[in-house]
Design a protein around this motif. Structure first.
Motif, mmCIF file in Angstrom:
data_model
loop_
_atom_site.group_PDB
_atom_site.id
_atom_site.type_symbol
_atom_site.label_atom_id
_atom_site.label_comp_id
_atom_site.label_asym_id
_atom_site.label_seq_id
_atom_site.Cartn_x
_atom_site.Cartn_y
_atom_site.Cartn_z
ATOM 1 N N TRP A 81 0.826 -1.200 0.000
ATOM 2 C CA TRP A 81 0.000 0.000 0.000
ATOM 3 C C TRP A 81 0.872 1.266 0.000
ATOM 4 C CZ3 TRP A 81 -0.741 3.481 4.287
ATOM 5 C CH2 TRP A 81 -1.712 4.452 4.042
ATOM 6 N N MET A 82 1.911 1.246 0.839
ATOM 7 C CA MET A 82 2.724 2.448 0.957
ATOM 8 C C MET A 82 3.594 2.668 -0.263
ATOM 9 S SD MET A 82 3.536 2.478 4.998
ATOM 10 C CE MET A 82 4.859 3.635 4.891
ATOM 11 N N THR A 83 4.002 1.573 -0.909
ATOM 12 C CA THR A 83 4.754 1.738 -2.155
ATOM 13 C C THR A 83 3.886 2.440 -3.196
ATOM 14 O OG1 THR A 83 5.969 -0.260 -1.656
ATOM 15 C CG2 THR A 83 6.034 0.496 -3.926
ATOM 16 N N ASP A 84 2.608 2.035 -3.260
ATOM 17 C CA ASP A 84 1.712 2.658 -4.222
ATOM 18 C C ASP A 84 1.386 4.101 -3.839
ATOM 19 O OD1 ASP A 84 1.740 0.388 -5.644
ATOM 20 O OD2 ASP A 84 -0.243 -0.313 -5.053
ATOM 21 N N LEU A 85 1.438 4.372 -2.544
ATOM 22 C CA LEU A 85 1.149 5.717 -2.068
ATOM 23 C C LEU A 85 2.109 6.739 -2.667
ATOM 24 C CD1 LEU A 85 -0.863 6.941 -0.042
ATOM 25 C CD2 LEU A 85 0.913 6.813 1.701
ATOM 26 N N LYS A 86 3.310 6.292 -2.995
ATOM 27 C CA LYS A 86 4.268 7.226 -3.589
ATOM 28 C C LYS A 86 3.791 7.715 -4.954
ATOM 29 C CE LYS A 86 7.813 4.562 -3.369
ATOM 30 N NZ LYS A 86 9.132 4.009 -3.568
#
Lengths: 746, 746
Positions: A81-86
């Motif tokens: 999720w956090m990778t995509d948040l970038k």
């Protein structure tokens, strides 16, 4: 719950940064077990206690498996999720990652499954468009910003709350399992902070993986859960059995390879690994794998993103490129270890080490700035590996599968070798750039003060090199199928070469070169592919890689880091090959003052206290008399101090002139002397001895196999000296032309 | 080729039925290695020698793999052909087995693929018909006749040429690997005869398997090939490393499970198994597997007949029947071990043992007569297992798949649960009878004087029980799918239960109960099914089975046979749990005469010869003087005898009154005394010592981990006694309330 009486609290425990005595710990556990077994015949309650004690090991394994599997699932999901948040955010619910966000969308065709109205890139959110140079710059800026934020959070949390949470943790775990004490290294704070910062570090896009740190996380779980069981809480040796199993569970969830995990624990990290532990480790690894699978973090009912199944057989000739990949892997491994260790040494010895936050931010910034323009560096490394391993199917939209005539296939589903299209050529260029970036940046990343694993970056390097070679071979076979080397097995229009297999072989080779794993590496890779067929290429590459890397430097990355940190780790794999004798290693040396000994029944409390205060030895041999130098036993400094203190406090009349005796019966005393102090209970009556002419290779073997802390040296029955584990390690370092003072701890 | 000088031939070798000294062997190998490494810097030739020496291990593994794989293929093919020979012969070529015979036929439809005109049963050949009672009797008679012929040949060949070729060989291999010498046990005659008689024994239809003996065959290959390499020929410890790898290769070809084979070697048979060996074993196992696969003995491109792939998932509730199977397996294992050992003991102690040929013939006759009428006992046991494991498909013509509405399926290919048809019911009855026969007859078969393995019969027992339970469960689920336990997961017309999986779980349980394998068992079974999915049922069954069986008797079948034969095997898995001390075990006992010692520089040749002739000890401690009893070293009887003989022959002037000295320099002598004899070179200057108060658990640990033959006991620096491996084993037997005199060898 514990039947054993511990007369003086503290006797039998260890100081921080000290080595445990395996023999003593195991004896204590056997005493405990004997006690319980004997009592079990007396009452039903004791019988139940005995049975529950026997099964507590299995229960513990179950709990470790459940906890490690759940944490791994949590880490996977959050990192995704956090990778995509970038890149953007889901308006349908900010907690969805890109893939989930578009699953729930109705507006999406199969072709455009990555683009759905609910998913908004940052430029769409901020300037309401995704097109044009300005949008690109906005996205670029946000990508770098998020990366820096994640990295800053990670390094700050590590620095403030749990300094032990940094790195991969495997060198330290190896050292701990070999019998060293590092308090807090596997504690609850380390667990919490490592789990959080691992997600942050992975999401920041740095060239690091979560696989190594997952082993550390699993070991923390093991250690913390040990506290619930008396059997394991109080015994350092038993606890290390649990940690070995936890390490297996960690690898099991990291790679979805339970058998590989157990073998990794056996081959790479464990020191004392009895068969009973093997069976339990397997259980823990399996429970962890199934827990993770029921969480299903990737939505593919696999445990890892890069699971792959190949269908085309390989040809014997292909062993040549596979061995080339092995050589590449070995060279990269050796190069990486040298440069990384040199850089880490620089960090340790110069000002650089004082600014961990700035270091992390600089490396993150460089990584992020260089990574964004190239789609293969922008995606997460696991995704990259998954794409490289993948064998192009009919429906693959990846650039790597952009061959000419891609939809023009004769046989159903299976794709013959075809000429590469524009997409493949451009992908090749981008991959080559990615390869260079990964090779360089990983050297600086591993060892920074954030959780960072090496498996994934190493595999990525190998997978890129392998895929490049694989595509090259494929094109060669397509355009030159009339060459002698091809024409016997590769007719035109057949599917001869699987570039994905090359990527996998390359990944194995590079991983092998860095870590020097052998069996476990092949088994992990085997569990990733699920076909016995491909073991031979993997094995050929792993063997070549290990040979090449070993020729350039004996140590794997973990051993190199152990040595860099000066941990007292006695390598079990390396044979000691020199012809020195015990007398060359023992203390005191030839011209030193005599060995400090206690006599069995003639020293006063004051004498002993003087010896304790004047020396720093962690133990003293007890002899019959100074003249005869005949050995009676060995007493530990810590036990001695605690016992004397305790006696002075409690025992009536023990004063400085009291005689301390270690014999069974009190020595005959003149009348009106102060009461004597009997310390036989802290005396080790079976110290290990070797003769002064024993070859060091045998001494090293004894230290390794029995897990000794010290060993006494005799000549014709007289005590001559002492060899500690530290002496052995220093001697080994000296013989290998290394600095013997690099061994720091006891 | 060997740089080491051996001054006196024979010094450093061992007698038959003696235990090797691991420490000494390993030291010798390190000396050898050091020598080669040092020389390698001197000349190119020496460098090449050094490199070839380093790679000889790998070459040896390659050769072992090739040879073991080829032999396994040969055995498979011949046994298949000879098994079919009992039923008939191929007129298209007598060398075809039934299946091959009909492959070449044109007259055959898929339904009748077993019946082709080229294949003639014996009744067709003799009375030209296959119908009617008389033809049945002819076939029956010929079946029994061939069985008796094969069995007679097998037992005669074993008896005349190679008595060591009988049994499974695994108990002896375990003992040899632990450091015992049995000359000829792994020799070329054993190899040849075991290979031939194994085929005969399997073909005779006796209730035995070829898997265990294959391990023996592979170890013979390893041992024989060792003779081609100096490094391994001359060193007993190094040779044992090779044998461990060979055992892995044996299991690898027996079950088509390379990883399982390595783990089997690690868990079950090996004693000293360094990680280097693990990697090499893996290589050997893989080469063997691929060799066998390229021979393709079963024509299914699998290594074993009973490879299977399941497709239906299992439900959590099914763990209940799986655990029941585990309990059954444990009970059967414990029962089998007890009765089989009792019967073997009877054979050893009564007249029965004197008539091995008659025994074999009687058992064969009973087996054959009872087996023929029942098709499940008539077929070979591997085929039976294969059929039981098999998940019924649409086209299966087996009686076990004769369900009602079998061709009436809704979903393509997958069969829902259906009511059992007539065929299934009759098969159930026949299987029940088969189960009883196998259970009873295996007890009498294992241990006879023919090669006989246990894996297959155990697996057959479990597979039958499992299939029976599986079909039962399936019918239950079909007729009562509304029961609470079923209705949540098993709707009508779904394929809920896979009886084949039950058979496999049962097989694992029974095999586990008999052998007490754990990890290797699960991994072997995993490699047979090729799905991580089914590890959990297998593991549940294997764990239950081991717990149940352990509760009824600690030993596995191999350990029980080791004890029955009195081999000096120090079990590495069992913890020594008693609180005795070294002084309770050492010789001399309290009231015995003093320990026989040599002094370092005051005994004459005659004194020593008297001591040698008056005692039978295999070694003597050397002390400074009788008064001080301070230990100098230890000298072996065999070395002493050889050296004195050699000195008397060659050294000028050594007579009975010559002084023998073990010191560095000759003791001062009065003039006109005969020349002295220096024997320092045969003195072990670093004998292992423990104190008299060392707990036996630590002593046992030292013996196990360092592979000692003897250990000296001291008290306050004075020599007090000696403990040999035999003493340790006797003590362990005594503590376990067994007869200490059952330990026979040194």
């Amino acid at each position: 719950m514990d039947f054993l009486e511990e007369p003086i609290p503290g006797v039998g425990t260890y100081d921080d940064f000290n080595t445990i005595d395996w023999v003593r710990e195991k004896s204590r556990d056997r005493d405990r077990h004997r006690e319980i077994t004997n009592k079990s015949k007396e009452s039903t309650w004791a019988l139940i206690h005995s049975v529950s004690d026997a099964f507590s090991g299995w229960l513990l394994m179950l709990l470790i498996g459940l906890l490690a599997g759940s944490l791994a699932g949590l880490i996977d999901i959050s990192a995704h999720w956090m990778t995509d948040l970038k890149e953007g955010i889901c308006t349908g619910g900010f907690w969805f990652n890109h893939e989930h966000c578009c699953w729930n969308s109705d507006h999406v065709t199969f072709e455009d499954r990555d683009k759905c109205p609910e998913w908004n890139s940052w430029s769409q959110l901020i300037i309401s468009t995704d097109e044009g140079a300005f949008a690109y710059i906005v996205n670029y800026f946000m990508y770098v910003l998020w990366a820096l934020l994640f990295a800053f959070l990670a390094v700050s949390l590590v620095k403030v709350f749990a300094p032990y949470a940094c790195g991969s943790g495997i060198p330290e775990i190896k050292t701990i399992l070999s019998g060293f004490i590092i308090r807090g290294y596997l504690g609850k704070w380390t667990l919490v902070i490592k789990t959080i910062t691992l997600v942050l570090a992975v999401s920041s896009g740095l060239s690091l993986g979560k696989e190594g740190p997952l082993v550390h996380v699993a070991c923390c779980c093991g250690n913390i859960l040990c506290h619930c069981f008396n059997k394991y809480r109080k015994n350092e040796a038993k606890r290390r059995e649990v940690l070995s199993a936890a390490a297996a569970a960690g690898v099991s969830v990291a790679f979805g390879a339970p058998i590989g995990g157990v073998l990794f624990s056996l081959e790479e990290v464990s020191y004392y690994f009895p068969l009973k532990t093997l069976w339990r480790s397997f259980f823990a690894a399996l429970v962890a794998a199934f827990t993770l699978r029921s969480i299903n973090p990737f939505g593919n009912s696999r445990l890892v993103l890069f699971y792959v199944e190949f269908h085309t057989p390989w040809h014997l000739f292909e062993l040549v490129p596979f061995i080339l990949l092995g050589i590449f892997g070995g060279l990269w491994g050796a190069l990486f270890i040298r440069t990384n260790i040199a850089w880490c040494r620089k960090r340790k010895t110069t000002q650089l080490g004082k600014y961990p936050v700035i270091e992390v931010l600089v490396v993150t910034a460089i990584t992020a700035i260089l990574a964004f323009p190239n789609e293969y560096t922008r995606m997460s490394t696991s995704e990259l590996i998954s794409e490289l391993f993948n064998d192009c199917g009919l429906l693959d939209s990846s650039k790597l599968c952009d061959y000419e005539n891609r939809f023009n296939t004769s046989k159903g589903g299976e794709l013959p070798d075809r000429p590469a299209g524009v997409g493949v050529y451009s992908a090749m260029w981008q991959l080559a750039l990615t390869l260079i970036l990964k090779i360089v940046i990983t050297i600086f990343t591993f060892g920074m003060k954030i959780p960072s694993g090496l498996f994934i970056p190493s595999m990525a390097v190998g997978a890129i090199a392998g895929r490049l070679l694989g595509v090259g071979m494929e094109q060669l076979a397509y355009y030159h199928h009339d060459w002698t080397i091809f024409n016997s097995w590769c007719s035109q229009g057949a599917d001869c070469i699987t570039p994905g297999l090359y990527a996998m072989v390359g990944a194995a080779a590079c991983l092998g070169g860095v870590t020097r794993m052998t069996v476990s590496l092949v088994v992990i890779m085997f569990e990733l592919t699920g076909g016995l067929e491909y073991i031979v290429p993997l094995m050929a590459a792993a063997m070549t890689s290990k040979w090449v890397a070993d020729a350039l430097g004996r140590e794997g990355i973990y051993d190199a880091h152990i040595r860099l940190n000066g941990y007292p780790f006695l390598e079990a794999k390396e044979e000691f090959a020199h012809k020195t004798l015990a007398m060359d290693v023992m203390k005191p040396r030839r011209n030193d003052p005599l060995l400090t000994v206690l006599t069995q029944d003639s020293m006063t409390v004051e004498d002993v206290e003087t010896i304790i205060s004047e020396t720093t030895y962690s133990g003293f041999p007890v002899v019959v008399s100074r003249e005869s130098q005949r050995l009676v036993g060995f007493v530990l400094r810590r036990d001695l101090i605690i016992s004397i203190e305790n006696a002075r406090k409690k025992q009536d009349g023990v004063v400085s002139t009291s005689i301390i005796y270690f014999t069974e019966h009190s020595p005959p005393m003149p009348p009106y002397t102060p009461p004597t102090l009997k310390l036989r209970n802290i005396l080790d009556l079976s110290p290990f001895t070797v003769t002064d002419l024993t070859p060091m290779e045998i001494v090293v073997d004894i230290f390794r196999k029995l897990g000794l802390r010290q060993c006494l040296v005799t000549h014709n029955g007289r005590l001559l000296g002492i060899i500690t584990k530290k002496d052995v390690l220093k001697h080994i370092a000296q013989m290998a032309n290394q600095d013997p003072d690099s061994i720091l701890f006891n």
